[in-house]
Design an enzyme around this catalytic site. Structure first.
Site, PDB file in Angstrom:
ATOM      1  N   ARG B  11      27.272  -3.616  -7.797  1.00 39.97           N
ATOM      2  CA  ARG B  11      28.257  -4.521  -7.086  1.00 39.97           C
ATOM      3  C   ARG B  11      27.458  -4.298  -6.358  1.00 39.97           C
ATOM      4  O   ARG B  11      27.753  -5.867  -5.526  1.00 39.97           O
ATOM      5  CB  ARG B  11      29.841  -3.561  -6.804  1.00 39.97           C
ATOM      6  CG  ARG B  11      29.606  -2.542  -5.896  1.00 39.97           C
ATOM      7  CD  ARG B  11      31.103  -2.406  -5.850  1.00 39.97           C
ATOM      8  NE  ARG B  11      30.859  -0.886  -4.994  1.00 39.97           N
ATOM      9  CZ  ARG B  11      31.257  -0.801  -4.048  1.00 39.97           C
ATOM     10  NH1 ARG B  11      32.284  -2.079  -3.673  1.00 39.97           N
ATOM     11  NH2 ARG B  11      31.748   1.090  -3.195  1.00 39.97           N
ATOM     12  N   GLU B  59      45.936 -12.895  -9.108  1.00 42.47           N
ATOM     13  CA  GLU B  59      43.958 -13.515 -10.191  1.00 42.47           C
ATOM     14  C   GLU B  59      44.232 -14.263 -10.987  1.00 42.47           C
ATOM     15  O   GLU B  59      43.094 -15.567 -11.341  1.00 42.47           O
ATOM     16  CB  GLU B  59      43.689 -11.869 -10.176  1.00 42.47           C
ATOM     17  CG  GLU B  59      43.026 -10.904  -9.893  1.00 42.47           C
ATOM     18  CD  GLU B  59      44.954 -10.151  -9.350  1.00 42.47           C
ATOM     19  OE1 GLU B  59      45.970 -10.967  -9.650  1.00 42.47           O
ATOM     20  OE2 GLU B  59      44.685 -10.036  -7.747  1.00 42.47           O
ATOM     21  N   PHE B  84      42.008  -6.730 -13.441  1.00 38.09           N
ATOM     22  CA  PHE B  84      43.063  -7.712 -13.113  1.00 38.09           C
ATOM     23  C   PHE B  84      41.975  -8.454 -13.514  1.00 38.09           C
ATOM     24  O   PHE B  84      43.192  -9.605 -14.165  1.00 38.09           O
ATOM     25  CB  PHE B  84      43.070  -7.980 -11.323  1.00 38.09           C
ATOM     26  CG  PHE B  84      43.972  -6.133 -10.614  1.00 38.09           C
ATOM     27  CD1 PHE B  84      44.474  -5.991 -11.688  1.00 38.09           C
ATOM     28  CD2 PHE B  84      42.787  -5.735  -9.443  1.00 38.09           C
ATOM     29  CE1 PHE B  84      45.095  -4.687 -10.591  1.00 38.09           C
ATOM     30  CE2 PHE B  84      43.683  -4.672  -9.044  1.00 38.09           C
ATOM     31  CZ  PHE B  84      44.306  -3.662  -9.357  1.00 38.09           C
ATOM     32  N   HIS B 110      33.855  -2.746 -10.273  1.00 35.62           N
ATOM     33  CA  HIS B 110      35.033  -1.392 -10.612  1.00 35.62           C
ATOM     34  C   HIS B 110      35.528  -1.377 -12.101  1.00 35.62           C
ATOM     35  O   HIS B 110      36.660  -0.850 -12.456  1.00 35.62           O
ATOM     36  CB  HIS B 110      36.121  -1.528 -10.014  1.00 35.62           C
ATOM     37  CG  HIS B 110      35.617  -1.172  -8.275  1.00 35.62           C
ATOM     38  ND1 HIS B 110      35.030  -2.336  -7.973  1.00 35.62           N
ATOM     39  CD2 HIS B 110      36.019  -1.028  -7.333  1.00 35.62           C
ATOM     40  CE1 HIS B 110      34.716  -2.112  -6.408  1.00 35.62           C
ATOM     41  NE2 HIS B 110      35.403  -1.512  -6.009  1.00 35.62           N
ATOM     42  N   ASP B 118      41.221   6.056  -7.345  1.00 35.03           N
ATOM     43  CA  ASP B 118      42.457   5.551  -7.492  1.00 35.03           C
ATOM     44  C   ASP B 118      42.814   5.484  -8.984  1.00 35.03           C
ATOM     45  O   ASP B 118      44.302   5.191  -9.011  1.00 35.03           O
ATOM     46  CB  ASP B 118      41.756   3.907  -7.331  1.00 35.03           C
ATOM     47  CG  ASP B 118      41.956   3.758  -5.909  1.00 35.03           C
ATOM     48  OD1 ASP B 118      41.768   3.988  -5.072  1.00 35.03           O
ATOM     49  OD2 ASP B 118      41.812   2.177  -5.761  1.00 35.03           O
TER      50      ASP B 118
END
Lengths: 278, 312
Positions: B11, B59, B84, B110, B118
């Site tokens: 990322r 989103e 999302f 992610h 998470d």
């Protein structure tokens, strides 16, 4: 200001569009009659007075854009595009048939003059926001118009987009709420309490205007006001009648997603023609 | 041939690549949904504030805004977490982006279980499946920082929707000069006994497995399938027919991802011993990425154990 002449011409366009809608739906044997008839005056004003478009050059970069967020009213859009000369009238008979450009819901890849594919409710206002941002970023003065349904506004994404349009101060965006008060399962206030949509959009920060959605003068004045409004998007709450112009379909939820049969079509056309141009 | 060097987060490379792309292509715009610090679109937003749009925590709205921007000739890159961007906004991607075949790039970070602590609610193990099934969608899963940069630039050269699946953790960086062509697999290592088809962070794991197996005289081929759709059929068939033993390795459910894409190619084209390494139809959970990879059998030891089932 609409002159008498303008008004007469627009009323004639609206009458033609209603006839197109009835004929294409009858030929298709299915489709959304009620919500197509309710947006006719809005479409007439956009396509024959306010929108800067070139039917011979549908992708003209400086054109005004239109997004039919309530995509099931596709016959209303096709009627306007055909009447404006984007494609021949004959093609209307192909609505919803295999191989047609006139899909059940608007397909921008197929039909000249359509800027956004829609049909899945709640998505058009976000796309219109993207277009308005894009026009601004490109330094173009063109405007974006979009028509939403009141039932459609039960979709949460409409309110995500309502926030976005205000956040980005999209004053080059004018939205119409086709407030005909009915959705498939019945009255919008009974299905999901869509009470006072104007107050709701106002609370989100929109410039909210009200008009009788079948009164050309009122709609015209509201569109003009929206053009002059700076710093905020405008929502024109257009109070309309579902199935407008056809007595047996007017204000009836049952006519949301039903096409007229042959005898019904004959009666509908007679009534529309008799309604004439005031 | 393969030299492993530094570690770098995919990322992070994405964030840098966007800025570089934005410098050379003024039509590139970037949208995020309140995760710009995590997806690394923050760099672009600082460099080109006028071309960056925060859609807020919305989103679905972001994806349709990108669709609208693309109709104006812009090349929007949308970012959020994969769960999302591909999950929550699935139908917006399908109907407002892919159905009209708009030029929108969905770069979702992610992805997979290595999102870590998470937990399962945030770990997309099905995003490749969701995106693969959409007609006209290109699906790219870069294996390292260098490939990510090349993938970002390549995505901007094609006209149409692209899904870029990006991982969170720092991963090994392969050689800079590795070639990258959309739709063309990279042979990382030749071999004759067994072929490992891998994508994303599992390419490095596949290389480790190959090295370990070669110590035992087993000749292992490793093919990096960075473009999962359209998949490089010629390359997949060639190596599968050469080795006859086929393993797919992905940090994704074994349903609908790379494993299924490879098996679709092989179906009716010969007899193969075949196993899929991936998340075996279960949700993720909280934990450190490396612990999760071990728990789900996606680390080198777990992968080797499954590969060995084909070696008899």
């Amino acid at each position: 200001m609409l002159t008498c002449e303008n008004e007469k011409e627009l009323a004639l366009r609206a009458r033609n569009m209603r006839c197109h809608i009835i004929r294409m739906l009858e030929a298709a044997g299915s489709g959304h009659t009620g919500g197509s008839l309710s947006i006719v005056e809005i479409m007439a004003l956009l396509y024959f007075k306010h929108m800067n478009i070139r039917p011979q050059e549908p992708r003209w970069p400086d054109r005004d854009r239109f997004v039919l967020s309530k995509g099931h009213a596709a016959p209303g859009l096709y009627a306007a595009l055909c009447e404006a000369g984007f494609f021949p009238e004959d093609e209307l008979k192909t609505l919803r048939k295999l191989g047609t450009r006139l899909q059940g819901h608007p397909d921008c890849k197929k039909v000249p003059g359509i800027d956004m594919s829609t049909g899945s409710l709640g998505q058009g206002l976000s796309a219109a926001n993207g277009m308005a941002l894009g026009l601004r970023l490109s330094g173009k003065a063109a405007r974006v118009y979009t028509t939403l349904g009141d039932g459609e506004s039960e979709e949460g994404q409409i309110w995500e987009a309502a926030m976005t349009a205000v956040h980005y101060k999209l004053d080059n965006l004018t939205a119409f709420l086709d407030h005909n008060g009915l959705q498939i399962d019945g009255d919008v206030t009974k299905v999901k309490s869509m009470l006072n949509p104007g107050a709701r959009f106002q609370a989100f920060g929109w410039n909210v205007l009200y008009a009788d959605g079948h009164n050309l003068r009122q709609l015209d004045a509201a569109i003009e006001l929206a053009k002059q409004t700076k710093g905020v998007p405008t929502m024109i709450i257009a109070k309309t009648i579902k199935g407008k112009g056809v007595s047996f379909a007017e204000d009836k939820a049952e006519w949301h997603g039903v096409a007229p049969k042959a005898d019904e079509a004959v009666q509908a056309i007679e009534e529309i023609m008799a309604g004439g141009c005031k | 041939m393969e030299k492993l060097s530094e570690m770098k987060a995919i990322r992070a490379a994405y964030g840098e690549a966007l800025v570089a792309l934005g410098a050379e292509n003024k039509r590139v715009v970037v949208l995020d949904a309140d995760l710009s610090h995590a997806t690394m679109t923050l760099n672009f937003s600082r460099q080109y504030p006028k071309r960056f749009f925060n859609a807020g925590i919305a989103e679905a709205n972001m994806v349709c805004m990108a669709a609208g921007l693309s109709t104006m000739g812009f090349v929007p890159f949308c970012s959020s977490f994969a769960i999302f961007g591909a999950g929550r906004a699935y139908e917006q991607v399908r109907n407002s982006v892919a159905y009209p075949h708009f030029n929108v790039k969905l770069a979702m970070t992610h992805a997979g279980i290595t999102l870590g602590e998470d937990g399962g609610s945030h770990q997309a193990i099905e995003d490749m499946a969701l995106m693969r099934v959409i007609p006209g969608m290109t699906v790219v899963v870069p294996c390292d920082a260098n490939e990510t940069k090349k993938a970002v630039f390549a995505a901007a050269t094609i006209n149409g929707p692209v899904y870029l699946r990006l991982a969170r953790p720092a991963t090994r960086v392969f050689e800079q000069n590795m070639s990258f062509t959309l739709g063309k697999a990279n042979v990382m290592r030749s071999g004759t006994d067994i072929v490992l088809f891998a994508c994303g962070i599992m390419v490095a794991t596949a290389m480790e497995c190959a090295a370990a197996l070669s110590q035992h005289g087993i000749s292992v081929a490793v093919v990096n399938i960075h473009t999962v759709k359209p998949i490089d059929r010629v390359c997949v068939l060639k190596w599968a027919q050469r080795c006859k033993r086929v393993v797919t390795m992905e940090e994704h459910s074994v349903i609908g991802g790379l494993g299924d894409a490879v098996s679709d190619v092989l179906l009716g084209n010969g007899n193969f011993a075949f196993t899929k390494i991936g998340v075996q139809d279960r949700f993720g959970q909280s934990g450190k990425p490396e612990m999760l990879l071990a728990e789900y059998g996606l680390d080198t030891a777990g992968s080797l154990a499954r590969i060995k089932t084909l070696l008899g």
